[in-house]
Design a protein around this motif. Sequence first.
Motif, PDB file in Angstrom:
ATOM      1  N   PRO A 132     -22.762  23.107  35.601  1.00 39.61           N
ATOM      2  CA  PRO A 132     -21.974  23.659  34.490  1.00 39.61           C
ATOM      3  C   PRO A 132     -22.729  23.624  33.168  1.00 39.61           C
ATOM      4  N   MET A 133     -23.620  22.618  32.993  1.00 42.89           N
ATOM      5  CA  MET A 133     -24.385  22.496  31.756  1.00 42.89           C
ATOM      6  C   MET A 133     -25.689  23.282  31.808  1.00 42.89           C
ATOM      7  N   GLY A 134     -26.050  23.775  32.997  1.00 39.98           N
ATOM      8  CA  GLY A 134     -27.291  24.521  33.137  1.00 39.98           C
ATOM      9  C   GLY A 134     -28.489  23.649  33.433  1.00 39.98           C
ATOM     10  N   TYR A 135     -28.273  22.334  33.536  1.00 40.01           N
ATOM     11  CA  TYR A 135     -29.377  21.417  33.823  1.00 40.01           C
ATOM     12  C   TYR A 135     -28.843  20.172  34.511  1.00 40.01           C
ATOM     13  N   ASN A 136     -29.749  19.431  35.113  1.00 39.82           N
ATOM     14  CA  ASN A 136     -29.434  18.134  35.709  1.00 39.82           C
ATOM     15  C   ASN A 136     -30.352  17.074  35.115  1.00 39.82           C
ATOM     16  N   CYS A 137     -29.858  15.866  35.033  1.00 40.38           N
ATOM     17  CA  CYS A 137     -30.657  14.726  34.569  1.00 40.38           C
ATOM     18  C   CYS A 137     -31.041  13.882  35.778  1.00 40.38           C
ATOM     19  N   THR A 138     -32.314  13.683  35.955  1.00 40.88           N
ATOM     20  CA  THR A 138     -32.808  12.883  37.077  1.00 40.88           C
ATOM     21  C   THR A 138     -33.476  11.628  36.539  1.00 40.88           C
ATOM     22  N   MET A 139     -33.055  10.467  37.069  1.00 41.99           N
ATOM     23  CA  MET A 139     -33.605   9.197  36.609  1.00 41.99           C
ATOM     24  C   MET A 139     -35.100   9.112  36.904  1.00 41.99           C
TER      25      MET A 139
END
Length: 369
Positions: A132-139
């Motif tokens: 939904p935000m157009g991106y993902n956060c990967t640790m």
Amino acid sequence: MERAVILLLIAFTSRLLKGTATESEECYRKSMLLHLRSENAALNGHVINSETTTSAVSCSFQCLKQASCLSINYNTETKRCDVNNADSKTNPDNVITEAGSMLFEIWNDIVDPCYQHECSIFETCYPAAESPMGYNCTMNSYYRDCAEVYDGGQTSSGVYFIQPDGVAIPVQVFCDMEFDGGGWTVIQNRVDGSLNFSRDWEDYKTGFGNANSEYWLGNEVIHKMTNQKQYNLYIDVTDADSIQVWAKFPSFSVSDEASLYTLTIGDQLSGNEIDHMKYHNGVPFSTWDRDNENNNEYNCGEFMESGWWYKQKYIQKGWVLHNVICYKTELNKEFYADCPELKGAKYGIGVDGDEHCLLQTNMKIKPVN
């Protein structure tokens, strides 16, 4: 790499604002849309200005000055900066191979979703159309201790992020990469008394201070780190006469909070000091607000205004219990100026009945073998 945003120009806003509002807005728009198109490539046949600049940043400025600029070629070897009035999208056949050259373009039709993101400093942003935000956060992946940092190729002493097993958020530590083969994780450091070590249970649990200077890593992190491998402990202290005393121990671990961060330490392996730490083996951690000692009549943590593995013992003279001992080694005591031997030094940690003073202390651990 093709979608990487050039953020170099954000810091130049003040310089851009010297023009009119319209000019500033246009320059800002360009700076936000400059992307690295490809490396070892250049756009041929559309150069409107060419000069030598010191860096890609300086070359980017030349683009901002030209209203018709759509791309730049910057050669890192020759320092040549070409400002182009075209780009590779409309002129793909004009892209040539050129060693050392980087082609940057203004991509008006692409908005990088990772330009403004809410990922933490411990995460990397990746564009994701399905999100939904157009991106993902990967640790990000971090080493578990300084030994792994060293084995990973970082051989300079300094501050690094590590993430021991079970630690949710990476923590900063000072890694000693020079002493005894390198890879030592510093868990306590005191150099000048500038940091207050008179702290409560929660502070000693989570840690405090600055890894660049004085700090306590934190009992919770120390517990999780020392339970993922077997560690040696090395302690060195420097007294008011600049005499260094040290001791190395074959094993060191701290239990969890439910077990009151109880210390387990092996008999001293080597050193030029008497094995005083043995006195504290099997002892729970205490602070002024958490008295976990084996005698409730006296709160050593409150008296010492510190946190340590305090163990009470009464000294008997004749038939009289004369005094109480809280420790044989205590490196978190308050720095103060009342030691007789300080001889002009500002502060020190009083030991041996406060007749002897320590000016610097350091505790560090490294996996066995």
